[in-house]
Design an enzyme around this catalytic site. Structure first.
Site, PDB file in Angstrom:
ATOM      1  CB  CYS A  35       2.845  -3.149  -1.670  1.00  0.00           C
ATOM      2  SG  CYS A  35       3.741  -3.277  -0.128  1.00  0.00           S
ATOM      3  CB  CYS A 104      10.714  -1.646   0.433  1.00  0.00           C
ATOM      4  SG  CYS A 104       9.793  -1.355  -1.095  1.00  0.00           S
TER       5      CYS A 104
HETATM    6 FE1  FES Z   1       5.780  -2.831  -0.631  1.00  0.00          FE
HETATM    7 FE2  FES Z   1       8.246  -3.218  -1.356  1.00  0.00          FE
HETATM    8  S1  FES Z   1       6.560  -2.847  -2.669  1.00  0.00           S
HETATM    9  S2  FES Z   1       7.434  -3.404   0.621  1.00  0.00           S
END
Ligand code: FES
Length: 130
Positions: A35, A104
């Site tokens: 991400c 996360c």
């Molecule tokens: Fe990667 Fe939240 S989407 S840390």
């Protein structure tokens, strides 16, 4: 049911312990390649106690809420407890995260561990075995 708990929303909107500790005793930075989110954690340690902790997170709302909650969970606590903090405990303290957002909270656990690694390597010692 709402996607995010009220606690997640609260820590996202009003994150606790945001910032930098200039004379930190340990600093850790981790990221998630998928991400692209990045989390940096600063620890001030007096004796065996985490006297202060601050974070900077460039990432999603769940990552911000997870960092905020993680700092609250370890602030004022013994280093030994911080070493054992899991992403699951962070997510539970937030009253849960959606499954696809659990990574996360992993970032928060890893950031704290990385800052503690830095602390121990500066000190030239290893955490005491239990
Ligand atoms: Fe990667 Fe939240 S989407 S840390």
């Amino acid at each position: 049911m709402a996607l995010y708990s009220e606690k997640v929303m609260d820590h996202f909107r009003n994150p606790r312990n945001v910032g930098v500790i200039e004379d930190a005793d340990g600093v850790g930075e981790v990221g998630n390649a998928k991400c692209g989110d990045i989390m940096k954690m600063y620890l001030k340690i007096d004796g065996d106690i985490i006297s202060d902790v601050k974070f900077e997170t460039f990432g999603c709302g769940s990552a911000i809420a997870s960092s905020s909650m993680a700092t609250e969970l370890i602030k004022g606590r013994p280093v030994a407890e911080a070493l054992e903090l899991t992403n699951k405990a962070v997510a539970e303290a937030l009253d849960g995260l959606p499954a696809y957002k659990m990574h996360c909270s992993v970032l928060a656990e890893e950031a704290i561990k990385s800052a503690l690694d830095d602390y121990y390597s500066r000190k030239g010692t290893a955490p005491e075995e239990k």
